[in-house]
Design a protein around this motif. Structure first.
Motif, PDB file in Angstrom:
ATOM      1  N   VAL A  78       0.871  -1.300   0.023  1.00 38.26           N
ATOM      2  CA  VAL A  78      -0.092  -0.173  -0.136  1.00 38.26           C
ATOM      3  C   VAL A  78       0.840   1.070   0.163  1.00 38.26           C
ATOM      4  O   VAL A  78       0.558   2.090  -0.615  1.00 38.26           O
ATOM      5  CB  VAL A  78      -0.914   0.029   1.153  1.00 38.26           C
ATOM      6  CG1 VAL A  78      -1.629   1.167   1.471  1.00 38.26           C
ATOM      7  CG2 VAL A  78      -1.963  -1.022   1.154  1.00 38.26           C
ATOM      8  N   ALA A  79       2.104   1.383   0.709  1.00 38.59           N
ATOM      9  CA  ALA A  79       2.853   2.418   0.714  1.00 38.59           C
ATOM     10  C   ALA A  79       3.474   2.419  -0.708  1.00 38.59           C
ATOM     11  O   ALA A  79       3.732   3.626  -1.098  1.00 38.59           O
ATOM     12  CB  ALA A  79       3.911   2.192   1.767  1.00 38.59           C
ATOM     13  N   MET A  80       3.846   1.444  -1.255  1.00 33.19           N
ATOM     14  CA  MET A  80       4.346   1.626  -2.844  1.00 33.19           C
ATOM     15  C   MET A  80       3.192   2.200  -3.618  1.00 33.19           C
ATOM     16  O   MET A  80       3.586   3.117  -4.582  1.00 33.19           O
ATOM     17  CB  MET A  80       4.788   0.022  -3.239  1.00 33.19           C
ATOM     18  CG  MET A  80       6.021  -0.363  -2.733  1.00 33.19           C
ATOM     19  SD  MET A  80       6.246  -1.860  -3.366  1.00 33.19           S
ATOM     20  CE  MET A  80       7.309  -2.877  -2.242  1.00 33.19           C
ATOM     21  N   LYS A  81       1.959   2.047  -3.353  1.00 33.91           N
ATOM     22  CA  LYS A  81       0.823   2.298  -4.299  1.00 33.91           C
ATOM     23  C   LYS A  81       1.070   3.958  -3.932  1.00 33.91           C
ATOM     24  O   LYS A  81       0.526   4.773  -5.030  1.00 33.91           O
ATOM     25  CB  LYS A  81      -0.469   1.666  -3.874  1.00 33.91           C
ATOM     26  CG  LYS A  81      -1.584   2.187  -4.621  1.00 33.91           C
ATOM     27  CD  LYS A  81      -2.407   3.137  -3.762  1.00 33.91           C
ATOM     28  CE  LYS A  81      -3.671   3.669  -4.324  1.00 33.91           C
ATOM     29  NZ  LYS A  81      -4.351   4.772  -3.503  1.00 33.91           N
ATOM     30  N   GLY A  84       3.402   5.960  -5.801  1.00 35.77           N
ATOM     31  CA  GLY A  84       3.345   5.588  -7.080  1.00 35.77           C
ATOM     32  C   GLY A  84       4.609   4.759  -7.726  1.00 35.77           C
ATOM     33  O   GLY A  84       4.966   4.970  -8.902  1.00 35.77           O
ATOM     34  N   ASP A  85       4.885   3.931  -7.086  1.00 36.62           N
ATOM     35  CA  ASP A  85       6.020   2.907  -7.237  1.00 36.62           C
ATOM     36  C   ASP A  85       5.429   1.556  -8.007  1.00 36.62           C
ATOM     37  O   ASP A  85       5.478   0.667  -7.482  1.00 36.62           O
ATOM     38  CB  ASP A  85       6.739   2.365  -6.039  1.00 36.62           C
ATOM     39  CG  ASP A  85       8.158   1.585  -6.183  1.00 36.62           C
ATOM     40  OD1 ASP A  85       8.239   1.446  -7.340  1.00 36.62           O
ATOM     41  OD2 ASP A  85       8.610   1.100  -5.238  1.00 36.62           O
ATOM     42  N   ASP A  86       5.015   2.012  -9.357  1.00 33.48           N
ATOM     43  CA  ASP A  86       4.755   0.914 -10.091  1.00 33.48           C
ATOM     44  C   ASP A  86       5.525  -0.025 -10.409  1.00 33.48           C
ATOM     45  O   ASP A  86       5.135  -1.249 -10.170  1.00 33.48           O
ATOM     46  CB  ASP A  86       4.271   1.674 -11.388  1.00 33.48           C
ATOM     47  CG  ASP A  86       2.951   2.663 -11.241  1.00 33.48           C
ATOM     48  OD1 ASP A  86       2.288   2.531 -10.232  1.00 33.48           O
ATOM     49  OD2 ASP A  86       2.665   3.102 -12.267  1.00 33.48           O
ATOM     50  N   ALA A  87       6.830   0.261 -10.546  1.00 33.68           N
ATOM     51  CA  ALA A  87       8.075  -0.746 -10.773  1.00 33.68           C
ATOM     52  C   ALA A  87       7.978  -1.781  -9.717  1.00 33.68           C
ATOM     53  O   ALA A  87       8.216  -2.904  -9.707  1.00 33.68           O
ATOM     54  CB  ALA A  87       9.134   0.080 -11.030  1.00 33.68           C
ATOM     55  N   GLY A  88       7.936  -1.271  -8.128  1.00 31.11           N
ATOM     56  CA  GLY A  88       7.914  -1.948  -6.944  1.00 31.11           C
ATOM     57  C   GLY A  88       6.830  -2.832  -6.893  1.00 31.11           C
ATOM     58  O   GLY A  88       7.147  -3.897  -6.774  1.00 31.11           O
TER      59      GLY A  88
END
Length: 271
Positions: A78-81, A84-88
């Motif tokens: 959720v933190a990646m989302k 905006g960390d699409d690559a992650g």
């Protein structure tokens, strides 16, 4: 296999059977980023194993695996989302898929012993095993829809319909509902049911019988079951003709013949 020292699940060898135990019982044995990686590495390493010829997957203290840990996986995703960390996010979903690929590419038969909770990625790992023994009290749930995700996870949309039929798979993947043990056995997800107290013993007995069999031939069966999904029947027959002829060049084939003639059990050595 002495070079495998996992830290995020328990590993032991009984005879020629390796036993993977998801061992976080206080939270129903969830997976972490690290356990995904270690499981993948373990199944990759097992491709070259000589002392292990079958594997059992099980969980500690009455549950199989509750899927990805809410705090250690879902929260960081959720933190990646939010960042905006699409690559992650894509790196994570590819990593989880790599575990299923490693299980399917591993030549050893994998037996899942399923009790209690078998949810999310835990249900996927049971699905990706070659054989499954469950209990009547177990609960299988492909619960991705419950957390706002699709049922298209780690190969579920490809594998589950082939296992239990398109209609049942669609139901489970869209609703995320629990499937109790009796239903799982009746629809073909479980190969058989066992009492909770005998589940691990039954799974180990099945794995030992496979480990004592013709290991090279078992590996061919597993590979062909995977490779022939997309073949037409004529291509599959030709493919199996080549593979079976190759098996006839194995020493185990001749050993089995002599054992039959001499009315004794064959001594399969995996060559």
């Amino acid at each position: 296999m002495s070079d495998i020292w996992p830290h995020h699940f328990a590993w032991r060898v009984e005879g020629r059977v390796g036993v993977v135990t998801f061992d976080r019982p206080e939270r129903k044995n969830p997976l972490t980023f690290e356990s995904y990686r270690e499981l993948t590495d373990t199944f990759v390493a097992l491709r070259e194993a000589r002392d292990v010829r079958a594997v059992v997957l099980t969980g500690a203290e009455g549950n199989f695996c509750s899927g990805g840990d809410v705090h250690e996986i879902i929260g960081p995703l959720v933190a990646m989302k939010r960042a905006g960390d699409d690559a992650g996010l894509l790196a994570f979903t590819r990593m989880t898929g790599d575990l299923v690929k490693a299980m399917r590419a591993c030549p050893l038969p994998i037996v899942a012993a399923v009790d209690g909770a078998c949810a999310g990625a835990g249900a996927i790992l049971a699905m990706a095993s070659d054989l499954r023994i469950g209990t009547a009290r177990s609960r299988v749930a492909f619960l991705f829809a419950r957390v706002g995700l699709s049922g298209a996870d780690m190969g579920a949309c490809a594998m589950l319909p082939r296992m239990i039929g398109f209609g049942r798979a669609t139901d489970l993947l869209l609703t995320g509902r629990d499937m109790k043990g009796d239903e799982a056995q009746q629809c073909g997800f479980y190969n058989r049911l066992a009492a909770p107290e005998s589940l691990l013993d039954d799974a180990l007995a099945l794995a030992r019988s496979l480990a004592d069999g013709p290991a090279a031939a078992h590996a061919v069966t597993k590979r062909c079951l995977h490779e022939e999904w997309d073949m037409d029947i004529e291509s599959a027959i030709d493919h199996e003709a080549r593979e079976q002829a190759a098996c006839m060049r194995h020493e185990d084939f001749e050993r089995a013949y002599h054992a039959f003639v001499e009315k004794r059990a064959p001594d399969f050595r995996g060559d």
